[in-house]
Motif scaffolding. Sequence first.
Motif, short mmCIF file in Angstrom:
data_model
loop_
_atom_site.label_atom_id
_atom_site.label_comp_id
_atom_site.label_asym_id
_atom_site.label_seq_id
_atom_site.Cartn_x
_atom_site.Cartn_y
_atom_site.Cartn_z
N TRP A 249 4.71 -8.94 -25.87
CA TRP A 249 3.45 -9.16 -26.62
C TRP A 249 2.33 -9.62 -25.70
O TRP A 249 1.18 -9.21 -25.85
CB TRP A 249 3.65 -10.18 -27.75
N LEU A 250 2.66 -10.49 -24.76
CA LEU A 250 1.66 -10.95 -23.80
C LEU A 250 1.15 -9.80 -22.94
O LEU A 250 -0.06 -9.68 -22.70
CB LEU A 250 2.25 -12.06 -22.91
N GLY A 251 2.03 -8.93 -22.52
CA GLY A 251 1.62 -7.76 -21.73
C GLY A 251 0.72 -6.83 -22.52
O GLY A 251 -0.32 -6.38 -22.04
N TRP A 252 1.14 -6.52 -23.75
CA TRP A 252 0.31 -5.64 -24.58
C TRP A 252 -1.02 -6.30 -24.93
O TRP A 252 -2.07 -5.64 -24.95
CB TRP A 252 1.04 -5.24 -25.86
N GLY A 253 -1.01 -7.59 -25.17
CA GLY A 253 -2.26 -8.30 -25.47
C GLY A 253 -3.22 -8.29 -24.29
O GLY A 253 -4.42 -8.08 -24.44
N SER A 254 -2.66 -8.49 -23.08
CA SER A 254 -3.49 -8.45 -21.87
C SER A 254 -4.08 -7.06 -21.65
O SER A 254 -5.24 -6.90 -21.29
CB SER A 254 -2.67 -8.84 -20.64
N LEU A 255 -3.27 -6.04 -21.89
CA LEU A 255 -3.74 -4.67 -21.74
C LEU A 255 -4.87 -4.37 -22.74
O LEU A 255 -5.89 -3.77 -22.37
CB LEU A 255 -2.59 -3.68 -21.94
N CYS A 256 -4.73 -4.82 -23.96
CA CYS A 256 -5.77 -4.60 -24.98
C CYS A 256 -7.04 -5.37 -24.62
O CYS A 256 -8.16 -4.85 -24.79
CB CYS A 256 -5.26 -5.02 -26.35
N ALA A 257 -6.91 -6.60 -24.13
CA ALA A 257 -8.09 -7.40 -23.73
C ALA A 257 -8.80 -6.72 -22.56
O ALA A 257 -10.04 -6.64 -22.55
CB ALA A 257 -7.66 -8.81 -23.36
#
Length: 168
Positions: free
Chosen positions: A20-28
């Motif tokens: 989730w942290l990886g996907w959240g960083s990618l989206c940000a």
Amino acid sequence: MADDEKVLDRRGFFGRALGWLGWGSLCAWAAGSSAALLRFVAPAVRYELPRVFKIGRPDEYKIGEVSTRFKDDYQIFVVRTQQGIYALHAQCTHLGCTTNWFQQDRLIKCPCHGTNFSPEGDVLSGPAPAPLRRAAVSLAPDGRIVVDTSEIENRPGRRESARFLVKV
């Protein structure tokens, strides 16, 4: 333990959290990059000052006075001498800083680099290479002074011509 019951152990929890942290960083990152791209593509609106404007009647200015009334709106000083009225552009000829009028010293000064100008616009001291520019002035049919900042002059002799000095 039944197949539909899943136990979340520490390894599974951290694996899911890092996902989730990886996907959240990618989206940000994608949102920030998109915002920067839109800011780059969108036109930057620049509002320019009017080039021709009226500054009032000659009797509104006293002899020997340097008026700062139009400095904020149009970046000019209005000066009345025995010979007439002229408009000095308030931009320093060194690096384009906006100058200020100091009544107690009777000088126009550049706050950034220390150039001092006389009320006529001549350089008295400092790094500026040329006098302040004068804008073209004329009298309108209604008796008010019209300033045209699209036509400027700072060469002695030419700046005192009728185009840059309203005789009153």
